[in-house]
Design an enzyme around this catalytic site. Structure first.
Site, mmCIF file in Angstrom:
data_model
loop_
_atom_site.group_PDB
_atom_site.id
_atom_site.type_symbol
_atom_site.label_atom_id
_atom_site.label_comp_id
_atom_site.label_asym_id
_atom_site.label_seq_id
_atom_site.Cartn_x
_atom_site.Cartn_y
_atom_site.Cartn_z
ATOM 1 N N ASN A 118 0.795 -1.234 0.000
ATOM 2 C CA ASN A 118 0.000 0.000 0.000
ATOM 3 C C ASN A 118 0.827 1.284 0.000
ATOM 4 O O ASN A 118 0.345 2.321 -0.437
ATOM 5 C CB ASN A 118 -1.018 -0.010 1.153
ATOM 6 C CG ASN A 118 -0.380 -0.007 2.511
ATOM 7 O OD1 ASN A 118 0.800 -0.339 2.659
ATOM 8 N ND2 ASN A 118 -1.141 0.352 3.526
ATOM 9 N N GLU A 214 4.902 -3.822 11.948
ATOM 10 C CA GLU A 214 3.748 -2.923 11.825
ATOM 11 C C GLU A 214 2.673 -3.721 11.113
ATOM 12 O O GLU A 214 2.814 -4.074 9.941
ATOM 13 C CB GLU A 214 4.128 -1.683 11.008
ATOM 14 C CG GLU A 214 2.966 -0.726 10.823
ATOM 15 C CD GLU A 214 3.228 0.313 9.726
ATOM 16 O OE1 GLU A 214 4.375 0.495 9.316
ATOM 17 O OE2 GLU A 214 2.246 0.925 9.288
ATOM 18 N N CYS A 248 -3.265 0.752 7.124
ATOM 19 C CA CYS A 248 -3.363 0.120 8.453
ATOM 20 C C CYS A 248 -4.003 1.080 9.446
ATOM 21 O O CYS A 248 -4.691 0.664 10.375
ATOM 22 C CB CYS A 248 -1.996 -0.355 8.934
ATOM 23 S SG CYS A 248 -0.785 0.955 9.068
HETATM 24 O O1 G3H Z 1 -0.757 1.210 6.144
HETATM 25 C C1 G3H Z 1 -0.031 1.571 7.068
HETATM 26 C C2 G3H Z 1 0.626 2.881 7.041
HETATM 27 O O2 G3H Z 1 1.631 2.955 8.022
HETATM 28 C C3 G3H Z 1 -0.360 4.006 7.192
HETATM 29 O O3 G3H Z 1 0.267 5.225 7.024
HETATM 30 O O4 G3H Z 1 -1.325 6.723 8.218
HETATM 31 O O5 G3H Z 1 0.347 7.642 6.634
HETATM 32 O O6 G3H Z 1 -1.594 6.331 5.799
HETATM 33 P P1 G3H Z 1 -0.620 6.552 6.923
#
Ligand code: G3H
Length: 438
Positions: A118, A214, A248
């Site tokens: 993603n 993570e 996430c």
């Molecule tokens: O998908 C997991 C990422 O760490 C989310 O990052 O909050 O910048 O979209 P973000």
């Protein structure tokens, strides 16, 4: 790649790391700054590949590249501020002031960085840059979907003065090379972003090797009676549906006081129906999901909830792997969508009648990434925040990882260890003492 090819790459990284760790930090920082410059120059090219490869809208994909350049620059600067410390022996009873410890931060060796689809550039660089600045070599394994974007990012790095072999790009099927990588004796640290299932498997297999994970989330937006509902609706919609919910940190459930639930639901509905849906090239907010299985899973969550009595407020339309933004009200604990992480554009609204249920329902989840609280009462928000089993609590704003220098932590099945620029650097080094006995 075959296991033999991966083995060669790891050995090359391990060999090259020795002189890299002896290279002055300012020189390593210069290389990272060069890398950031290259990425900014190539933002359109890399952004386009991200957009085509993982279906992220073009503007967000280009923004990801620029955000990554900023992250790399900050990492370079932060690495120059890791100074170690000096300890005197006489602070402990019986110790002596003639004993002095110089505590330095030593790199761990070869860091295995595994990134998800993603954020194929940002979540890769957020592992690679801290590893490099602290003197580690890196074996980088991108997700299969995202590997082309990752490769372009590495090509930009290889245009700098980085010595050969310090960064190794490996790709292949997880089933063929995954365990081989994770259990390889020359891997000294593993940093992974992806599914909870894979993260748990990695942490079980990595014997005596530090692991930072993570993983998934089920971030709640807790909306109290006195909340500014326009603000809450705005943040909830952008938090839940941007990049079609494939983050996430997306808001994945709304826990709202029953007395204001109708008003909030109406406001969210209006905003959801105004979202653009369609193609990444046209900069739509909601774009096709990463594959058909992902769309099938989201559809299952919607169907299960509707079969069990949830009310469809808007959405529940699908074309292939494009799932239209869907809002469900009257969701209860018997429905899968109350607990499962959809990684797609469906948002359940759960109405709360007893105040203590905000915390108990939020905490019943297996996940503990972040939570948002919407209220004007900061004292109350703080009281609730202290009871939530999550890494971060946002007051009157959506859940999100950035800014990238903030510590980023997942409790329970959402993660292990801490990221964010400074914490990531720390996770990739260990203390080494030189003790002067004068
Ligand atoms: O998908 C997991 C990422 O760490 C989310 O990052 O909050 O910048 O979209 P973000």
């Amino acid at each position: 790649m075959s296991q033999e090819e991966v083995d060669d790459k790891i050995k090359q990284a391990s060999e090259a790391q020795k002189s890299w760790s002896a290279t002055e930090v300012y020189k390593r920082a210069d290389i990272l700054h060069e890398w950031a410059d290259r990425l900014v120059e190539k933002q359109d090219q890399i952004g386009e590949v991200i957009s085509k490869e993982v279906g992220k809208n073009l503007a967000s994909a280009i923004k990801e590249v620029v955000r990554t350049a900023d992250l790399i620059r900050y990492t370079a600067e932060e690495g120059c501020r890791i100074h170690g410390e000096m300890l005197k022996g006489d602070s402990s009873r019986g110790g002596s002031s003639s004993k002095l410890a110089m505590v330095e931060q030593e790199p761990l060796g070869v860091v295995l960085a595994i990134s998800p689809f993603n954020y194929p550039v940002n979540l890769a660089a957020s592992k690679i840059a801290p590893a490099l600045i602290s003197g580690n070599a890196v074996v980088f394994k991108p997700a299969s979907q995202g590997a082309l974007s990752g490769q372009l990012m590495i090509e930009a790095l290889l245009e700098t003065d980085l010595p050969t072999d310090i960064i190794q790009f490996v790709s292949g099927k997880g089933s063929e090379i995954g365990d081989f990588l994770v259990t390889h004796p020359s891997i000294d640290m593993i940093t992974f972003t992806g599914s909870t299932e894979t993260g748990q498997a990695i942490s079980q297999k990595a014997k005596m090797v530090p692991v930072v994970l993570e993983l998934g989330g089920k971030d709640p937006a807790i909306v109290l009676e006195d909340a500014d509902l326009d603000l809450a609706a705005e943040h909830i919609v952008s938090g839940a549906y941007s990049y079609s919910g494939q983050r996430c940190t997306a808001i994945k459930r709304v826990l709202v006081a029953d007395t204001i639930a109708n008003d909030l639901t109406e406001k969210i509905k209006q905003k959801v129906e105004a979202l653009s849906v369609g193609s990444p090239e046209d900069n739509a907010t909601v774009t096709p999901l990463i594959n058909n299985d992902a769309a099938d899973f989201v559809q299952h969550l919607i169907d299960d909830a509707l079969n069990k009595g949830a009310e469809l407020i808007t959405g529940n339309r699908r074309e292939g792997n494009l799932v239209y933004p869907t809002l469900l009200d009257q969701v209860n604990s018997n429905m899968d969508v109350a607990w499962e992480e959809p990684f797609g554009p469906v948002l359940p609204i759960i109405r709360i009648n007893e105040e203590e249920d905000f915390v108990s329902l939020a905490n019943q989840s297996e996940y503990g990434l972040q939570a948002s609280i919407f209220t004007k009462d900061v004292q109350k928000a703080r009281e609730i925040a202290t009871k939530l089993d999550v890494g971060s609590v946002q007051l009157n704003a959506k859940t999100e990882r950035g800014p990238d220098h903030f510590p980023f932590i997942g409790a329970k099945n959402s993660g292990l260890g801490s990221q964010g620029i400074r914490r990531s650097i720390e996770s990739m080094t260990r203390d080494k003492l030189f003790i002067l006995n004068l």
